[in-house]
Design an enzyme around this catalytic site. Structure first.
Site, PDB file in Angstrom:
ATOM      1  N   GLY A 187     -33.619   5.846 -31.573  1.00  0.00           N
ATOM      2  CA  GLY A 187     -34.720   4.862 -30.961  1.00  0.00           C
ATOM      3  C   GLY A 187     -35.954   4.242 -31.908  1.00  0.00           C
ATOM      4  O   GLY A 187     -36.503   3.626 -31.689  1.00  0.00           O
ATOM      5  N   GLY A 189     -35.195   3.384 -35.114  1.00  0.00           N
ATOM      6  CA  GLY A 189     -34.690   2.692 -36.211  1.00  0.00           C
ATOM      7  C   GLY A 189     -35.345   1.372 -35.934  1.00  0.00           C
ATOM      8  O   GLY A 189     -35.510   0.931 -35.162  1.00  0.00           O
ATOM      9  N   CYS A 192     -33.420  -0.950 -33.499  1.00  0.00           N
ATOM     10  CA  CYS A 192     -33.310  -0.541 -32.990  1.00  0.00           C
ATOM     11  C   CYS A 192     -33.373  -1.414 -31.664  1.00  0.00           C
ATOM     12  O   CYS A 192     -34.223  -1.693 -31.224  1.00  0.00           O
ATOM     13  CB  CYS A 192     -33.617   1.078 -32.831  1.00  0.00           C
ATOM     14  SG  CYS A 192     -33.128   2.133 -31.385  1.00  0.00           S
TER      15      CYS A 192
HETATM   16  P1  5GP Z   1     -34.696   2.046 -40.289  1.00  0.00           P
HETATM   17  O1  5GP Z   1     -34.651   3.412 -41.230  1.00  0.00           O
HETATM   18  O2  5GP Z   1     -34.255   1.375 -40.042  1.00  0.00           O
HETATM   19  O3  5GP Z   1     -35.741   2.703 -39.379  1.00  0.00           O
HETATM   20  O4  5GP Z   1     -33.901   2.975 -38.997  1.00  0.00           O
HETATM   21  C1  5GP Z   1     -32.133   3.311 -39.170  1.00  0.00           C
HETATM   22  C2  5GP Z   1     -31.422   4.243 -38.552  1.00  0.00           C
HETATM   23  O5  5GP Z   1     -31.109   3.411 -37.216  1.00  0.00           O
HETATM   24  C3  5GP Z   1     -29.642   4.065 -37.921  1.00  0.00           C
HETATM   25  O6  5GP Z   1     -30.006   5.528 -39.610  1.00  0.00           O
HETATM   26  C4  5GP Z   1     -29.723   4.553 -37.024  1.00  0.00           C
HETATM   27  O7  5GP Z   1     -29.636   5.632 -36.484  1.00  0.00           O
HETATM   28  C5  5GP Z   1     -30.668   3.840 -36.477  1.00  0.00           C
HETATM   29  N1  5GP Z   1     -28.723   2.522 -36.045  1.00  0.00           N
HETATM   30  C6  5GP Z   1     -28.559   1.812 -36.391  1.00  0.00           C
HETATM   31  N2  5GP Z   1     -28.244   1.016 -36.176  1.00  0.00           N
HETATM   32  C7  5GP Z   1     -28.521   1.175 -34.987  1.00  0.00           C
HETATM   33  C8  5GP Z   1     -28.245   0.335 -33.507  1.00  0.00           C
HETATM   34  O8  5GP Z   1     -27.751  -0.799 -33.421  1.00  0.00           O
HETATM   35  N3  5GP Z   1     -28.870   0.832 -32.400  1.00  0.00           N
HETATM   36  C9  5GP Z   1     -30.084   2.110 -32.402  1.00  0.00           C
HETATM   37  N4  5GP Z   1     -30.709   1.863 -31.316  1.00  0.00           N
HETATM   38  N5  5GP Z   1     -30.054   2.758 -33.781  1.00  0.00           N
HETATM   39  C10 5GP Z   1     -29.184   2.382 -34.519  1.00  0.00           C
END
Ligand code: 5GP
Length: 369
Positions: A187, A189, A192
């Site tokens: 949650g 990301g 996300c």
């Molecule tokens: P960020 O660095 O962009 O904050 O987070 C990346 C992480 O978000 C990814 O490694 C993965 O764990 C998570 N993530 C990627 N796509 C999705 C998605 O569609 N839904 C959710 N809940 N998490 C995602």
């Protein structure tokens, strides 16, 4: 009875690392960024524990190669075929880019095919030494995830296996029977929607402390995945005892991320000769792997029992990835000098974390160029 934990769970924006006297470091150059990881199931790897996310946008070959070339760790997303990965291996071997820290991602959905892909890499593409596997599921609490993990460990006893995602300490020990690294974060990301659509998730700071404590007690490792907004957050994760940090959004605006640069024109309020001045801005598309877009692209559409837990974003174009990677190394080294840590491995031991109400001065934010 429903249990409510009243302790406040903290996120990166709730804390800072307090500078303090430590061993005398004259320069950031004196900081050792590399660290040797000795994994639970017998393998060792060396590098700076920063990963790109195993997402279609930033888990591509170009991004992975750049992280590997800088001594970091990298993943590639699960939608590449064995032959495509084989071609990537050859290209890295030709350029002296070490593959030792590259993790091949597999999902749970077609476990047989995914395991066959790994076997094909082994038999056809010389993936025989220093094998690393990332078993990725948005929710690793389901029994199927544990079953696939156990099976992959049986098939690849000498691989380094990273498994996740989870968002509580209770499951770590169970996963570490088979995995070396637990990928923590649900949650957080930037693309996300899980917290919005399901109400589930755990803030990263408290989660890292909880999972690292449990994992380290049995020589396991953890990777803090998601929610990195600034390089300082990577430093915070390392100071909190995360062994690895994974970021997606931070790399998604770069030339190297998948997709074209998108140009948009905006009419401003500024007038010249009676017409509005038009400002041009550049973006790149970034989407969650559970977004409707990703489901349409990779899974033939959204199943009728699902809701989209990811979103599509247009994020500002940020230029070359090299600059960000250099800033990450520089930021971590500088953090070490503020807390008197001679190496990344010592960051958690040297850090004092303070809870804050306000971490950044944003007074001139709107004037930033
Ligand atoms: P960020 O660095 O962009 O904050 O987070 C990346 C992480 O978000 C990814 O490694 C993965 O764990 C998570 N993530 C990627 N796509 C999705 C998605 O569609 N839904 C959710 N809940 N998490 C995602």
């Amino acid at each position: 009875m429903t249990q409510i934990l009243s302790e406040t769970y903290l996120d990166y924006s709730d804390i800072l690392i307090r500078p303090k006297m430590g061993i005398n470091l004259n320069s950031r150059k004196d900081v050792t960024l590399e660290r040797m990881f000795k994994f639970k199931h017998g393998q060792t790897r060396t590098g700076l524990g920063v990963f790109n996310a195993n997402m279609a946008t930033v888990g591509n070959f170009v991004v992975a190669a750049k992280l590997l070339a800088r001594g970091m760790f990298a993943t590639i997303h699960k939608h590449y075929s064995a032959d495509e990965i084989g071609t990537f291996f050859d290209s890295c071997r030709g350029q002296n880019i070490p593959l030792d820290n590259l993790f091949i991602t597999i999902g749970l959905k077609n476990a047989d095919a995914e395991i066959q892909k790994l076997k094909d890499l082994e038999s056809k593409h010389k993936w025989t030494a220093n094998r690393n596997i990332c078993i990725d599921a948005p929710n690793f609490y389901i029994q199927k995830a544990l079953d696939v993990l156990a099976r992959v460990r049986k098939e690849f006893p000498d691989a380094v296996i990273m498994a996740g995602n989870i968002a509580s300490g209770d499951i770590c020990l169970k996963l570490l029977d088979y995995a070396d690294i637990i990928k923590c974060g649900i949650g957080s990301g930037s693309a996300c929607l899980t917290r919005k659509q399901t109400g589930c998730g755990t803030p990263m700071v408290s989660l890292i402390v909880e999972c690292a404590d449990i994992a380290h007690s049995v020589n396991g490792h953890i990777c803090a995945d998601g929610g990195i907004v600034d390089i300082g957050d990577i430093c915070k994760a390392l100071c909190l005892n995360a062994d690895f940090v994974m970021a997606g959004g931070m790399f998604a605006g770069t030339d190297e991320a998948e997709g074209e640069i998108i140009t948009k024109h905006f009419e401003t309020n500024e007038m010249v000769d009676g017409t509005h001045v038009v400002q041009t801005k550049y973006f790149k598309a970034y989407y969650g792997m559970s977004s409707e877009y990703a489901n349409n692209k990779f899974a033939g559409g959204m199943s009728n029992y699902k809701t989209s837990e990811g979103r599509e974003l247009l994020i500002p174009y940020t230029g070359s990835l090299d600059k960000i990677l250099q800033d990450i190394g520089g930021g971590i080294a500088s953090c070490c000098t503020y807390i008197g840590a001679a190496s990344v491995k010592h960051m958690a031991k040297c850090a004092t974390i303070i809870q804050v109400h306000n971490q950044l001065n944003k007074v001139f934010e709107k004037y930033s160029v």
